[in-house]
Design an enzyme around this catalytic site. Structure first.
Site, PDB file in Angstrom:
ATOM      1  CB  SER A 152      -0.968  -0.042   1.190  1.00 24.80           C
ATOM      2  OG  SER A 152      -1.966   0.939   1.076  1.00 24.80           O
ATOM      3  CG  ASP A 231      -7.350  -3.297  -2.417  1.00 31.49           C
ATOM      4  OD1 ASP A 231      -7.935  -2.352  -1.874  1.00 31.49           O
ATOM      5  OD2 ASP A 231      -6.107  -3.453  -2.357  1.00 31.49           O
ATOM      6  CG  HIS A 265      -5.512  -2.708   0.790  1.00 28.61           C
ATOM      7  ND1 HIS A 265      -4.930  -2.436  -0.431  1.00 28.61           N
ATOM      8  CD2 HIS A 265      -4.885  -1.891   1.686  1.00 28.61           C
ATOM      9  CE1 HIS A 265      -4.003  -1.505  -0.280  1.00 28.61           C
ATOM     10  NE2 HIS A 265      -3.950  -1.151   0.993  1.00 28.61           N
TER      11      HIS A 265
END
Length: 287
Positions: A152, A231, A265
């Site tokens: 991320s 995600d 995610h």
């Protein structure tokens, strides 16, 4: 030689040792923490290759070693695992405590130039000019065999630092990275806060822009990126892996971008593909 690294705790793990450290950072101007997994080969006296893992927002130096399930295979492959904290802590910058919302407050792995962040938000210099040299001096780590990866916000950091510092990192991968911060709300907010309104300065920290500017493939053995298709941040157009994919195609950079149905995610996603990333780095680092 006495070490400036204060050992907070150490734990036997898959024949190696999982360590947690604190030290006074000259670059940040505050105490910083990091974790370090040493495989059995390092404990036996060998200089081992290492991977620098950069975590995402809301994470700390504890998140990766606790949640990613990386130590078992790292021990087998003889890889050290370094996981710094994501951001300065306790600077008491105006608005810091309210700013942890995928914007200013989170480290974003760059050196801020704007008030009130510039004095302490120096994560790029901290990692490249301080933490890695410290580990090369005080730990059994071979800095000539160093890879970088992240998730991320940390995936953004891994991609950009690898492209901004050619030759430092010999291998590169990422999980669900923020691949083009200039084009997403998170990145625009963070870059405005840290770097001001000059988008030229932004481009120097955007993985897709950096890759598009390459005249030859910086990682000819390939880059690995994994992305979950469930995600929510992908759906919200915050990650934009397709921008990095297009930039790699333009630069002739081999990229394996894998899109996985059903994965989100979080760290269950990361656990599921961690072994592939460790083996990717081990091959390129000669582990």
């Amino acid at each position: 030689m006495s070490s400036p690294l204060e050992l907070l705790s150490a734990h036997a793990c898959h024949g190696g040792r999982q360590h947690f450290y604190r030290h006074a950072s000259a670059q940040i101007g505050l105490p910083m923490k990091f974790s370090l997994f040493l495989p059995p080969q390092a404990l036996a006296g060998a200089q081992v290759p290492a991977l620098l893992y950069l975590a995402g927002l809301t994470c700390t130096e504890e998140t990766f070693p606790i949640k990613a399930q990386a130590q078992r295979l790292a021990a087998e492959l003889g890889l050290a695992l370094i996981a710094p904290d994501t951001s300065p802590r306790g600077a008491n910058a105006p608005g810091e405590s309210e700013a942890w919302d995928f914007g200013v407050g989170a480290g974003f792995y760059l050196d801020a130039t704007e008030a009130p962040w510039a004095p302490h938000w120096r994560m790029e210099s901290y990692l490249l000019r301080e933490l890695l040299p410290l580990l090369g001096t005080h730990q059994p780590i071979d800095l000539q065999r160093l890879g970088i990866f992240g998730h991320s916000m940390g995936g953004h950091g891994a991609l950009t630092l690898a492209l901004r510092h050619p030759g430092v990192f010999k291998s590169l991968s990422a999980f669900a990275p923020i691949a083009s911060p200039m084009q997403c709300a998170w990145g625009r907010k963070a870059f405005t806060g840290y770097l001001g309104n000059d988008t030229t300065a932004w481009a120097a920290h955007d993985a897709s822009a950096l890759m598009a500017a390459q005249t030859q493939a910086p990682y000819p053995q390939g880059i690995l990126v994994d992305q979950g298709l469930d995600d929510k941040f992908l759906a919200d157009q915050q990650l934009l892996p397709e921008a990095f994919e297009a930039a790699c195609a333009q630069a002739g950079q081999p990229l394996l971008l894998r899109r996985h149905a059903g994965y989100d995610h979080g760290y269950y996603f990361i656990q599921s593909f961690m072994d592939d990333h460790l083996r990717h780095h081990a091959r390129q680092l000669g582990a």
